[in-house]
Design an enzyme around this catalytic site. Structure first.
Site, short mmCIF file in Angstrom:
data_model
loop_
_atom_site.label_atom_id
_atom_site.label_comp_id
_atom_site.label_asym_id
_atom_site.label_seq_id
_atom_site.Cartn_x
_atom_site.Cartn_y
_atom_site.Cartn_z
N ASN A 8 -3.88 11.83 -2.61
CA ASN A 8 -2.73 10.97 -2.37
C ASN A 8 -1.75 11.16 -3.53
O ASN A 8 -1.99 10.65 -4.62
CB ASN A 8 -3.21 9.51 -2.28
CG ASN A 8 -2.06 8.53 -2.19
OD1 ASN A 8 -0.92 8.91 -1.98
ND2 ASN A 8 -2.37 7.25 -2.35
N TRP A 9 -0.68 11.91 -3.26
CA TRP A 9 0.26 12.21 -4.35
C TRP A 9 1.15 11.02 -4.68
O TRP A 9 1.86 11.03 -5.66
CB TRP A 9 1.15 13.40 -3.95
CG TRP A 9 0.46 14.72 -3.97
CD1 TRP A 9 -0.89 14.97 -3.92
CD2 TRP A 9 1.08 16.01 -4.04
NE1 TRP A 9 -1.13 16.32 -3.95
CE2 TRP A 9 0.06 16.98 -4.02
CE3 TRP A 9 2.41 16.43 -4.11
CZ2 TRP A 9 0.33 18.36 -4.07
CZ3 TRP A 9 2.68 17.79 -4.15
CH2 TRP A 9 1.64 18.74 -4.15
N LYS A 10 1.17 10.01 -3.83
CA LYS A 10 2.06 8.85 -4.01
C LYS A 10 3.51 9.35 -4.16
O LYS A 10 3.86 10.35 -3.54
CB LYS A 10 1.59 8.01 -5.20
CG LYS A 10 0.09 7.70 -5.10
CD LYS A 10 -0.38 6.65 -6.03
CE LYS A 10 -1.87 6.44 -5.82
NZ LYS A 10 -2.40 5.33 -6.58
N HIS A 93 -2.61 1.35 2.34
CA HIS A 93 -2.94 1.53 0.92
C HIS A 93 -2.61 0.23 0.17
O HIS A 93 -1.66 -0.47 0.53
CB HIS A 93 -2.15 2.70 0.35
CG HIS A 93 -2.58 3.08 -1.04
ND1 HIS A 93 -2.14 2.38 -2.15
CD2 HIS A 93 -3.42 4.02 -1.48
CE1 HIS A 93 -2.70 2.92 -3.23
NE2 HIS A 93 -3.48 3.91 -2.85
N GLU A 95 -1.11 -0.30 -2.48
CA GLU A 95 0.26 -0.37 -2.98
C GLU A 95 1.23 -0.75 -1.86
O GLU A 95 2.24 -1.41 -2.11
CB GLU A 95 0.64 0.98 -3.63
CG GLU A 95 -0.08 1.15 -4.97
CD GLU A 95 -0.29 2.59 -5.40
OE1 GLU A 95 0.30 3.50 -4.82
OE2 GLU A 95 -1.11 2.78 -6.34
N GLU A 160 -11.12 1.22 -1.49
CA GLU A 160 -10.44 1.36 -2.77
C GLU A 160 -10.31 -0.02 -3.42
O GLU A 160 -9.37 -0.76 -3.09
CB GLU A 160 -9.04 1.96 -2.57
CG GLU A 160 -9.03 3.35 -1.99
CD GLU A 160 -7.78 4.13 -2.41
OE1 GLU A 160 -7.94 5.22 -2.92
OE2 GLU A 160 -6.67 3.61 -2.24
N GLY A 166 -5.79 3.66 -10.24
CA GLY A 166 -4.89 4.03 -11.33
C GLY A 166 -5.24 3.41 -12.68
O GLY A 166 -4.44 3.48 -13.61
N SER A 205 -9.60 5.85 -9.24
CA SER A 205 -9.95 6.51 -10.50
C SER A 205 -11.07 7.54 -10.36
O SER A 205 -11.90 7.68 -11.26
CB SER A 205 -10.29 5.46 -11.57
OG SER A 205 -9.17 4.66 -11.85
N GLY A 226 -6.02 9.82 -6.29
CA GLY A 226 -4.61 9.68 -6.62
C GLY A 226 -4.23 10.63 -7.75
O GLY A 226 -4.00 11.82 -7.54
N GLY A 227 -4.22 10.11 -8.97
CA GLY A 227 -3.74 10.86 -10.14
C GLY A 227 -4.33 12.26 -10.26
O GLY A 227 -3.60 13.23 -10.51
P1 PGA Z 1 -6.20 6.91 -8.44
O1 PGA Z 1 -5.52 6.46 -7.06
O2 PGA Z 1 -7.17 8.03 -8.13
O3 PGA Z 1 -5.04 7.37 -9.29
O4 PGA Z 1 -6.89 5.72 -9.00
C1 PGA Z 1 -6.30 6.38 -5.87
C2 PGA Z 1 -5.43 5.92 -4.73
O5 PGA Z 1 -4.54 5.09 -4.95
O6 PGA Z 1 -5.61 6.37 -3.58
#
Ligand code: PGA
Length: 252
Positions: A8-10, A93, A95, A160, A166, A205, A226-227
């Site tokens: 997930n590049w966001k 998600h 967010e 999640e 994050g 994470s 994500g990251g």
């Molecule tokens: P993260 O994000 O790996 O940076 O914690 C995961 C996500 O939001 O899908």
């Protein structure tokens, strides 16, 4: 069933990043014993699809509208994502739920729109830290599943924990196992045999250093990353840490 490792590049990534991040994934994917998916911003779907043509890497969006084409300024219909090359879409998600007020009912409507357009939904659920400390994690996740998944759901669930996204923090493996087993039980109770075969991803994470341990937890069928998905080497290291099954041994 093969694990699914999804990135997930966001709101990250420009055209210049595609060659650096996407090209190495395309080159490596065929040798992996897990499925690879990247979800870049919608602006990069079409060029990423061209770069990944003929490779085993799948593409997905990060959200879609519940509405069909029409007068909805700024929205993206599920069919537009499909047209650009996506076959998956992340929905609900944390967010989106937090920053855009998405309710379970709104997520459910998006799942229906995605499925109608030929996209496989990845529906995210997860508790806030206070809810976990209060012993409510499984109850919160069960409620989100009941409200977010429509009848006839045919996709993937991503667990999640909001406090792990994050932050560099992850739940203990026993906690991940407990929640994933509860999710499996809910899926089987609701969808029967189909619920047995749905992959349940862990997200929050996931890094090369913790991927092997998290991906070995019972009922963890992959990761939503994500990251670490913004670095091809890190993302591939996570994919290589997943249990490796050949396509032939994939099962349902
Ligand atoms: P993260 O994000 O790996 O940076 O914690 C995961 C996500 O939001 O899908």
């Amino acid at each position: 069933m093969r694990s699914l490792i999804a990135g997930n590049w966001k709101m990250n990534g420009r055209m210049a990043d595609l060659r650096r991040i996407v090209a190495p994934l395309g080159a490596a994917a065929g040798q992996l014993g897990c499925d690879l998916l990247i979800c870049p911003p919608a602006t990069l779907l079409a060029p990423a699809a061209r770069l990944l043509d003929g490779t085993a890497v799948a593409l997905g969006g990060q959200d879609c509208s519940a509405l069909a084409d029409g007068a909805h300024t700024g929205e993206l219909a599920a069919g537009m994502l499909h047209d650009a090359g996506a076959r998956w879409v992340i929905l609900g998600h944390s967010e989106r739920r937090a920053n855009h007020g998405e309710s379970d009912a709104a997520v459910r409507a998006k799942v229906l729109a995605a499925q109608a357009a030929g996209l496989a939904p990845i529906v995210c659920v997860g508790e806030h830290e206070a809810q976990r400390l209060d012993g409510q994690a499984v109850a919160v996740v069960s409620g989100q599943l009941a409200g977010s998944l429509p009848d006839g759901f045919a996709g993937v669930v991503a667990y999640e924990p909001v406090w792990a996204v994050g932050t560099g923090r992850t739940p203990g493996e026993a906690d991940v196992a407990q929640t994933h087993m509860a999710i499996r039980a809910a899926l089987v109770a609701r969808f029967g045999t189909a619920g047995r075969g749905m992959r349940i991803l862990y997200g929050g994470s996931v890094k090369p250093c913790n991927a092997a341990a998290l991906l070995a937890v019972p009922e963890v069928g992959g990761a939503l990353v994500g990251g670490a998905s913004l670095d091809a080497e890190d993302f591939l290291a996570i994919a290589r840490a997943a249990p490796q099954l050949s396509k032939a041994g994939q099962g349902g």
